[in-house]
Design an enzyme around this catalytic site. Sequence first.
Site, mmCIF file in Angstrom:
data_model
loop_
_atom_site.group_PDB
_atom_site.id
_atom_site.type_symbol
_atom_site.label_atom_id
_atom_site.label_comp_id
_atom_site.label_asym_id
_atom_site.label_seq_id
_atom_site.Cartn_x
_atom_site.Cartn_y
_atom_site.Cartn_z
ATOM 1 N N TYR A 1 0.830 -1.207 0.000
ATOM 2 C CA TYR A 1 0.000 0.000 0.000
ATOM 3 C C TYR A 1 0.863 1.255 0.000
ATOM 4 C CZ TYR A 1 -3.813 3.128 1.476
ATOM 5 O OH TYR A 1 -4.744 4.145 1.570
ATOM 6 N N VAL A 2 1.874 1.269 0.863
ATOM 7 C CA VAL A 2 2.757 2.438 0.941
ATOM 8 C C VAL A 2 3.536 2.638 -0.357
ATOM 9 C CG1 VAL A 2 4.862 3.298 2.050
ATOM 10 C CG2 VAL A 2 2.935 2.544 3.441
#
Length: 252
Positions: free
Chosen positions: A160-161
């Site tokens: 996600y990051v």
Amino acid sequence: MTTTDPFAGGTRRVAVVTGGSRGIGRAVSRRLADDGLAVVVNYVGDDAAAAETVGAITASGGQAVAVRADVADETAVAALFDRAETEYGGVDVVVNCAARLALSPIAELDLDVLDRLHRTNIRGAFVVAQQAARRLRAGGALVGFSTSVVGTQFPGYGAYVASKGAVEAITLILARELRGRDVTVNAVAPGPTATELFLDGKTEEQVEALAKAPPLERLGSPEDIADVVAFLAGPRGRWVNGQVLRANGGLV
């Protein structure tokens, strides 16, 4: 030199909000409508949620229409912007809330999950940014979405990051590419925010720990984030450009 103030009376401003039917996207859609914008509520699958969001806006006297489109599909996104222009005459604000979240240690992540997440979060962000860059009128604003986990680096958020780091990377570049257009480009990076997406799969203990992490000792609300978006999209945020604004209650 004489210029026309796009915020002074007259034509109603128009917003396209991707992922606008639920969570932060719904709060953004409703807040922008409260500020007087006509809102094109984009969604990908939940017809009922989109209809509910549009109904809430129109019941309050606002203007809104729901349009289905996968943000990673350039043809569908072009049609989304076409609909905004046909329905309301143009586009002044684009807010890209559409996103996927998958939590897993990097060593264990299914790469098919990674591909689907990055298709929405990276390709989708790029496709929406392309259309915004081509179509936003003078005085316009593009607001993308990152996450404060880019800074906090919590384990389990690697995929996600990575996708949200891409959003941050293109924000200033696009702002510079739009020099002379009177269009701002910024991103909002929320901290822990009480949405279905955030709460899904977390224990009560995990949620409580995350709520205590910021100095303000609570989770953010979707409305907290919508207020930040409204600032960046409105007349008081015009001197903020090419920035990532971390809306997280002081979480570091």
